[in-house]
Design an enzyme around this catalytic site. Sequence first.
Site, short mmCIF file in Angstrom:
data_model
loop_
_atom_site.label_atom_id
_atom_site.label_comp_id
_atom_site.label_asym_id
_atom_site.label_seq_id
_atom_site.Cartn_x
_atom_site.Cartn_y
_atom_site.Cartn_z
N SER A 105 0.86 -1.19 0.00
CA SER A 105 0.00 0.00 0.00
C SER A 105 0.89 1.23 0.00
O SER A 105 2.05 1.18 0.45
CB SER A 105 -0.89 0.02 1.26
OG SER A 105 -1.54 1.28 1.42
N TYR B 57 -2.08 -0.82 10.33
CA TYR B 57 -2.16 -1.17 8.92
C TYR B 57 -0.90 -0.72 8.18
O TYR B 57 -0.30 -1.49 7.42
CB TYR B 57 -3.40 -0.49 8.32
CG TYR B 57 -3.62 -0.75 6.85
CD1 TYR B 57 -4.51 -1.74 6.43
CD2 TYR B 57 -2.99 0.01 5.87
CE1 TYR B 57 -4.74 -1.98 5.08
CE2 TYR B 57 -3.20 -0.22 4.52
CZ TYR B 57 -4.07 -1.21 4.13
OH TYR B 57 -4.29 -1.45 2.80
#
Length: 280
Positions: free
Chosen positions: A142, A155
């Site tokens: 990401s 995350y």
Amino acid sequence: MRFAGKRAVVTGGASGIGQATALRLVREGAEVLIGDIDEAGGREIAATSNGRITFQRCNVCEAGDIESLIHTADAAGGIDVLFNNAGAGGARARIDEISPDEWDFTQDLLLRSVALGIRYAAPLMARNNEGRGGGAIVNTASIAALGTGAAPTAYSVAKAGVLHLTHMAAADLARHNIRVNAVCPGFITTNIFTAAMEIDGQARDQANAAITGIAASAQPIQRPGSPDDIAAAVAYLASEDAAFVTGTHIVVDGGMTLGPRHSWDPNVPSLFAMLEAFKK
């Protein structure tokens, strides 16, 4: 037909990026086994694929489920491509508020699952081509792995771990002719945001519409990113077009990580533009 005669495994393949990638690989000739906890979604996709996609329930937080998925694919004829993609938003708490269980769950879901996918698939991929090995592994990281502000702490740390795991695995597995790369999505319109916030039903549809509107102006390329944008990058990394590419990542974010907004949005003044006013 870059994947004619190839077999792929896609985790999180029942929706979003995983689904788009599975369908992309099938269009280019592959047979795909998808693993997901969404049994209804997974079986629906398999049922409409003319036998090119099969489904197996897989909770990537369970090591046994991952191992079973990989061995199912191997028993069906081997594994040429593994796309470690399954995930969700994880815990949203800040580092000074998060509980140990929340932290562990997020790391298990987003990082440990990728490590175990590689762990179980690599020895089987190494047997390919009469022991000469070969294959491609792609991991979903990401833009949150590249800096702050894109996602919650747990995350972001997990995705940063995915990037370094990609580097390490590429080095470890080069002797087996297995390439390992990652893709770093930006603002992609899937259900990951509403799912993380536990928004359901009609409110979810309304929230997703609002997200789409925001995404269209969040980066220099002024449209929302789609799962198909990521699927195209994954297909490249998994194909022989990327035969000389390993241990790296592709950022697919519409330019979001280019820099502060004033670097690409003419309507946002930069520091130097503001200082010009004092010269007059």
